[in-house]
Motif scaffolding. Structure first.
Motif: not given
Length: 263
Positions: A201-207, A246-255, A257-260
């Motif tokens: 959910a924390a990753a999704a809010k950036y998209f 690991v996969i969820e952490v990658i999703c979060y940091f990808s989000a 990076m996308y936001n930045r």
């Protein structure tokens, strides 16, 4: 891989877990309850240990402890000034009780490992049926209170001004969260369940920006972590909780990076 019944059960259970975690996670993030989710996972450990001590299924013990504790936190933590202290006190008690019950049950290390980090092979068809019923109950309750919960989660001041039953709503949500933690801990383990209930959910809010879209994308991220994690665990024989984390952490940091980049 799917010729083995335990992998079939694991994927069915994992799908249920991802759906529940993704949807609940949106409200966990909105209501700033990440710390409480981590606490409920520790309480789930104590409940599972109690269940083993009593000769029950671990899930039944988790449901008992997390439900009672969530109601207690909802009542004791009605005032924000004492919420964190209440949560910390209950968490400390839960960890101590979990260790005590495991010791009294004379269980070997594999029981403790299964409770803390999850177990793919430990999921039976009966567990899947039980988890399906619990998941359906959580989703139905969410559907009934969705409009009120969204209002209270994303505009708490406006909800209080409108006279919404915020305290009762908070307790109901905490009970639903307790059920979600108990269901999801079967695969991910009680120590790491907060990952599925927060990071997707924390990753999704950036998209995306609407609540519905955020819930949908969070479910996608959770499904990606669970499905891929189960496959990699089957191939490597490593713990599934490691891969999901690991996969969820990658999703979060990808989000992030996308936001930045977008900014």
């Amino acid at each position: 891989m799917f010729s083995y019944p335990f992998m079939q059960n694991a994927y069915m259970a994992g799908t249920l877990i991802a759906i529940i975690s993704g949807i609940m996670g949106v409200f966990v993030i909105a209501r700033n309850m990440s710390f409480l989710t981590h606490t409920l996972s520790e309480i789930g450990f104590a409940g599972a240990a109690f269940g083993i001590f009593m000769g029950w299924q671990a899930l039944n013990g988790m449901l008992l402890f997390t439900t009672i504790s969530s109601i207690g936190v909802g009542e004791l933590g009605a005032k924000s000034s004492r919420r964190e202290n209440s949560i910390t006190a209950i968490s400390a008690l839960a960890i101590g009780l979990g260790i005590l019950f495991l010791s009294l049950a004379n269980s070997n290390a594999s029981y403790a490992t299964g409770i803390l980090f999850g177990s793919v092979i430990g999921i039976s068809r009966q567990n899947v049926i039980q988890m399906s019923l619990l998941s359906a109950g959580v989703l139905i309750c969410l559907l009934v209170i969705y409009r009120f919960l969204k209002f209270d989660s994303f505009d708490p001041i406006g909800a209080r001004v409108e006279g919404l039953w915020t305290r009762t709503l908070s307790v109901i949500f905490l009970v639903l969260l307790a059920f979600s933690v108990s269901v999801a801990a079967q695969i991910v383990g009680s120590l790491l369940i907060f990952i599925l209930l927060t990071l997707p959910a924390a990753a999704a809010k950036y998209f995306v920006h609407s609540v519905g879209a955020m819930a949908g994308l969070a479910v996608v991220f959770a499904l990606l972590g669970v499905w891929l994690g189960l496959y990699l665990s089957y191939v490597t024989n490593w713990p599934v909780s490691f891969f999901i984390s690991v996969i969820e952490v990658i999703c979060y940091f990808s989000a992030l990076m996308y936001n930045r980049v977008r900014s």
